[in-house]
Write an enzyme that holds these catalytic residues in place. Structure first.
Site, PDB file in Angstrom:
ATOM      1  N   GLN A  63      -4.647  -1.613   9.714  1.00 21.83           N
ATOM      2  CA  GLN A  63      -4.560  -2.939   9.090  1.00 21.83           C
ATOM      3  C   GLN A  63      -5.092  -4.009  10.041  1.00 21.83           C
ATOM      4  O   GLN A  63      -4.723  -4.054  11.214  1.00 21.83           O
ATOM      5  CB  GLN A  63      -3.097  -3.231   8.693  1.00 21.83           C
ATOM      6  CG  GLN A  63      -2.912  -4.503   7.879  1.00 21.83           C
ATOM      7  CD  GLN A  63      -3.545  -4.449   6.490  1.00 21.83           C
ATOM      8  OE1 GLN A  63      -3.711  -3.381   5.902  1.00 21.83           O
ATOM      9  NE2 GLN A  63      -3.921  -5.598   5.956  1.00 21.83           N
TER      10      GLN A  63
ATOM     11  N   ASP B 290     -10.968   2.738   4.069  1.00 28.49           N
ATOM     12  CA  ASP B 290     -11.255   1.298   3.966  1.00 28.49           C
ATOM     13  C   ASP B 290     -12.763   1.044   3.857  1.00 28.49           C
ATOM     14  O   ASP B 290     -13.182  -0.054   3.486  1.00 28.49           O
ATOM     15  CB  ASP B 290     -10.748   0.566   5.212  1.00 28.49           C
ATOM     16  CG  ASP B 290      -9.464  -0.211   4.969  1.00 28.49           C
ATOM     17  OD1 ASP B 290      -9.224  -0.605   3.809  1.00 28.49           O
ATOM     18  OD2 ASP B 290      -8.724  -0.428   5.936  1.00 28.49           O
TER      19      ASP B 290
ATOM     20  N   LYS C 284       0.842  -1.211   0.000  1.00 33.90           N
ATOM     21  CA  LYS C 284       0.000   0.000   0.000  1.00 33.90           C
ATOM     22  C   LYS C 284       0.875   1.260   0.000  1.00 33.90           C
ATOM     23  O   LYS C 284       0.586   2.234  -0.697  1.00 33.90           O
ATOM     24  CB  LYS C 284      -0.942  -0.011   1.214  1.00 33.90           C
ATOM     25  CG  LYS C 284      -2.034  -1.070   1.104  1.00 33.90           C
ATOM     26  CD  LYS C 284      -2.853  -1.243   2.391  1.00 33.90           C
ATOM     27  CE  LYS C 284      -3.775  -2.454   2.253  1.00 33.90           C
ATOM     28  NZ  LYS C 284      -4.633  -2.696   3.427  1.00 33.90           N
TER      29      LYS C 284
HETATM   30  N1  GUN Z   1      -6.927  -6.988   6.316  1.00 29.22           N
HETATM   31  C1  GUN Z   1      -7.262  -7.718   5.237  1.00 29.22           C
HETATM   32  N2  GUN Z   1      -7.764  -6.932   4.270  1.00 29.22           N
HETATM   33  C2  GUN Z   1      -7.743  -5.678   4.748  1.00 29.22           C
HETATM   34  C3  GUN Z   1      -8.124  -4.420   4.208  1.00 29.22           C
HETATM   35  O1  GUN Z   1      -8.614  -4.294   3.083  1.00 29.22           O
HETATM   36  N3  GUN Z   1      -7.938  -3.349   5.016  1.00 29.22           N
HETATM   37  C4  GUN Z   1      -7.434  -3.462   6.263  1.00 29.22           C
HETATM   38  N4  GUN Z   1      -7.310  -2.352   6.989  1.00 29.22           N
HETATM   39  N5  GUN Z   1      -7.064  -4.611   6.792  1.00 29.22           N
HETATM   40  C5  GUN Z   1      -7.228  -5.710   6.039  1.00 29.22           C
END
Ligand code: GUN
Length: 295
Positions: free
Chosen positions: A96, A119, A52
């Site tokens: 995350q 998100d 990311k």
């Molecule tokens: N863990 C697995 N997929 C995601 C996501 O799209 N965003 C976040 N913040 N954590 C995750």
């Protein structure tokens, strides 16, 4: 059979975002800014967050990583979230998941200001999505919808079977695919671990969205000819290579592909689309919050 190539499409989208950012910056604006909070040492989480951050650099965003020890308390994490909520130089941020077990994930997600929740996990944003209002759509469902639209996969009036009911993928997908507007308008069935006779539904499906997290789960005998397959699975299985693992989907690609009209590969399908849509949501947050261009 047409392969829905998420690598190529996501690269196009990243190029489009990069061009827009360059224009905004040339006009004298600051860069869009995304922050990520990473707690602990989960290898998959570390890899995702690393990607990311790299994606942000590629399109010209500023990014900030808050890397915290596994032992961080819930109060300390809540305090950090408050600081990020109030930081006017930050357009959006993510926490995350998963978080360590001593931290209440729901409480943390609720603390994120919905206008910075790129998100799209906050209940306010989820509710807005369910009602078809302006919001942040979670990156994976958003990426799948964008893929169906850009590849012009027929969806209207089709029977879409979603396997999996997670808040991040299955449930939002079921809502989005049933919406009247946009590239959707499907008739939706949501299947899960409590479904009896799953094959009855998958064999009738025109579109199958597999998001249950079990390697090679969906096999050729479970689908009809001409089906569209969206494979959301990213499962690590042991492999005899340098890393010691490889990533495989929830679909037995080799057997299912010959019966499919459209299919997403793993890797190179939904995954890169998810990454691109986090960038798109961050750009949207920047336009709304900083440029005040959008609602
Ligand atoms: N863990 C697995 N997929 C995601 C996501 O799209 N965003 C976040 N913040 N954590 C995750």
């Amino acid at each position: 059979m047409k392969i829905l190539d998420g690598n190529t499409l996501s690269q196009q989208i990243r190029n489009e975002i990069k061009e827009q950012v360059a224009q905004y910056v040339a006009q004298g604006n600051r860069k869009p800014h995304l922050a990520a909070i990473l707690v602990g040492e989960n290898p998959a989480s570390k890899a995702y967050v690393g990607m990311k951050i790299k994606d942000c650099e590629e399109v010209g965003f500023k990014s900030t990583l808050f890397k915290k020890e596994e032992s961080i308390t819930e109060d300390e994490l809540m305090k950090l979230i408050q600081e990020l909520n109030e930081d006017n130089n930050l357009d959006g941020f993510i926490v995350q998941l998963p978080l360590p077990r001593h931290i209440d994930e729901d409480k943390i997600l609720l603390a994120i200001d919905p206008i910075k929740d790129v998100d799209g996990f906050h209940p306010t944003n989820f509710g807005r999505m369910a009602q078809g209002l302006e919001t942040f759509i979670p990156a994976t469902p958003f990426g799948i919808m964008r893929m169906l639209e850009r590849f012009d996969v027929p969806t209207a009036g089709k029977h879409c079977v979603v396997i999996g009911r997670s808040n991040i993928v299955g449930r939002p997908m079921s809502i989005l695919m049933s919406q009247k507007g946009g590239h959707a308008n499907s008739t939706v069935t949501i299947c899960h671990s409590g479904t009896q006779d799953l094959n009855k539904y998958t064999k009738d499906a025109d579109i199958i969205i597999a998001a249950l997290g079990q390697p090679y789960f969906l096999t050729a005998d479970m689908v009809k000819e001409g089906v569209t397959i969206i494979d959301v699975g990213i499962n690590r299985i042991d492999a005899d290579n340098k890393k010691g693992f490889k990533l495989v989907g929830d679909v037995d690609y080799e057997s299912v592909k010959d019966k499919s009209a459209y299919i997403t590969p793993v890797p190179g399908g939904v995954g890169p689309m998810t990454r691109a849509m986090l960038l798109e949501n961050t750009l949207l947050a920047y336009k709304r919050f900083f440029l005040q261009e959008e609602k």
